[in-house]
Design a protein around this motif. Sequence first.
Motif, short mmCIF file in Angstrom:
data_model
loop_
_atom_site.label_atom_id
_atom_site.label_comp_id
_atom_site.label_asym_id
_atom_site.label_seq_id
_atom_site.Cartn_x
_atom_site.Cartn_y
_atom_site.Cartn_z
N ILE A 61 1.02 -1.03 0.06
CA ILE A 61 0.14 -0.13 0.01
C ILE A 61 0.83 1.20 -0.09
N THR A 62 0.60 2.19 -0.94
CA THR A 62 1.27 3.39 -0.94
C THR A 62 0.34 4.63 -0.93
N SER A 63 1.00 5.79 -0.58
CA SER A 63 0.23 6.84 -0.48
C SER A 63 0.13 7.71 -1.81
N GLN A 64 0.83 7.20 -2.82
CA GLN A 64 0.77 7.71 -4.01
C GLN A 64 0.54 6.59 -5.07
N PRO A 65 0.13 7.01 -6.15
CA PRO A 65 -0.34 6.10 -7.46
C PRO A 65 0.97 5.61 -8.04
N VAL A 66 1.11 4.23 -8.15
CA VAL A 66 2.59 3.67 -8.74
C VAL A 66 2.09 3.52 -10.24
N ASP A 67 3.21 3.70 -10.82
CA ASP A 67 3.41 3.48 -12.28
C ASP A 67 3.59 1.94 -12.60
N THR A 68 2.42 1.13 -12.71
CA THR A 68 2.44 -0.25 -12.52
C THR A 68 3.14 -0.96 -13.67
N LYS A 69 3.25 -0.48 -14.98
CA LYS A 69 3.95 -0.84 -16.06
C LYS A 69 5.69 -0.52 -15.79
#
Length: 743
Positions: A61-69
């Motif tokens: 879980i992160t506080s910012q959106p992750v670059d999944t690619k």
Amino acid sequence: MVIKKIPLRVIKRELLQFISIILLTAMASMIYTLFSVSMEDVDSNYKQFIKDYVQEDGYFITSQPVDTKLVEKEFGIELEERLFYDSQEDEITFRVFSLPEKINLPYTQPQKDLKNGEIFIDPSFLKAHNLKIGENIKIAGKNFKIAGKAYLPDYIYLIKNDQDFLPDPQRFAVVIMTKEDMKNTFPSLPVHYYSYKGNVKKLENFKSYVNSHWFLLKFMTKNENPRIIYTEMKLENAKRMTMPLSLFIVLVSSFILFIVMRRVINSMHAEIGTLYSMGYTQKDVFGVFMRFALYIWILGSILGICFGLLEASPFAEFYRSYFTLPKLKAIFPLKHIFVALFLPAVFIFLSCYLALRSFLKLTIVQMLHGTDEIKFGKLPNIKLFDKFDFKTRIMLKYGTRHFARELILLIGIIFSTILMMYGLVAKDSIVSAIEKTYQKNFKYEYLYILNSASNHPEINLPAGAEKFNMMSFDVEGKKISIIIYGIKKDSGLINLFDERGRKLDVSNNLIITRPLANKLGLKEGDSIAIKNKFNDKRYTLKIQKIADLSTGNNGYLDIESFNSMFGFGKDDYIGIFSKESLNLDKNMVFENFSKSELVDSFKKSAQDLSKSIGVIALFSAIISLLIVYVLSNLTLNENKKNIGILKMLGFKENDIFKIMLGFNNISFILGFILGIPLSKLTMDSLIAQATKDIDFTMSLDLSLQSIASSFVILGVVYVISRLLVKRKMSKLMPVDILREQVD
């Protein structure tokens, strides 16, 4: 041949005695069949479920959106974001996830596509609240139609918090919505939740990479996730206990059969000698008396297997519902049935053979003369016993002469005590440990964990609140994690005491909890090597004190030293302890708990645990009843002639009972006393084994109430078995005994 009728005639004459041995054999086969077949069923369905429905290898879980690619390319894994939100509705927490597409796919009943306005929900919650598919339920102020039940591979053990023991379906449910409904219902999600599938070669680099780019709030691998590993642990523990428990009962029943057969043979020495003199061979006689073992084995094993199979399916279903695990296939493991059938045979036939072997070596003259007179002509001559009165002296000598059966009685009482104490203490200790911790040590009422660590100028802490910081570490060389808290030096909401009850001062030296110290074998003054779970930084800290807390793998420092040591700003914090509920922006809060909710959850878990405790207590009571009755009855049957003589001499029944069976009281009391420390060792071992690979532990302490309750229950069972034997002794008349001797 006529002599083939001898075993059935003897069994009919001593029916209750042989029924008790048959029941012990049946219990052994039943326990093995029940646990082996049901656990094989659950295990097979579990393995197929996590494979077919793509159980995650971990989540973060992160506080910012992750670059999944970018992450997928960098580490060669499959990554999927799940929209995630905890919604409170009338003291019920709905943990809402978006419908996954690649990882942690739900198994649903019925199998159908989920539409907007519909939800899937876990079956435990539906059952607990008597809800039906097709009904509506309110979440976050909106009505949703229940489209079906959902089983998730990463929520098999359906607990709300990582620290919970048992699920609480009355107040917690897992819900699946469409992404559109999630975005419309919860327009602002405070955190970002990702599941990953794939083997990460260097996990530390992975955590560090994610943390440096998107600020990691939580990271949990599959092997650390209690909602996954608790399932595997409980299955392994059940499998591990099955064989020893079954073997113990088989050995007890076989030993008792050995004693019974020796008595039967000794009482029939003249008949056997006559059979030899009539021309019957040793093979004929041996074959006839081995029928005792054959009848006991066949009746006991088949009866036990039938009962075990009858209960295996409901027991497996109970386990599946307990773990929120669907039934994907039916199994019928023949190998376990064969083991349950032939396991008792090995020991039963061996005990019967040993009982016969020495007797059949005697000559016809010796058989006709009788082995009772040969072997048991005199009671042991122990000078120490001469100090007692006549009745006590003879009682002690009878007990010494039958040392082997007193030993098996002692072992049986110890085993029953361990089972009984485990059943009673497990529940009481959980409740008392939690209440002690949260009443004496933790004075806060609410705990809030924020989605970032900073000085949070936007929050004005009220007088009854305290800030804290925290971080999770792996212990070097161990599969154990420790959470270290940074708290106020003079905290009024976290009070730490040593074993003598003296308050510990929080400083720049580490204080750890007693269960963690016991698990790692650490003492005051030792050092502990730890590694940051997120960035792989290593630290070695000296343990100043050990806090007398009953639960948790935790450590404590003052918050200033904590921030300086682990690289935070001077005034940074990530959590708040508070005596009152705080009105915080939901987008800032990662997790929040109320102390009353946690305590109530533990108590509810203990109440659910008491259902299985009743079964354990009943099981231990039955074992002790059968053992005491059979062994006491054996002594009674062996001494019919002596009892008749004592009655003719004018001895009262109570005095005769004391002489013949009074030593059993010593064995019972000694067995119970020895069972108390052995119960403690057994429970500590079980807890250590169950929590060795998870971030939690606790101590189970024996209470006087539990000891007294165990003694009373086993004492009542003991008295009942004795009364049954005493009643039989009262029916023995001297004239009948003499007539039997003449016959």
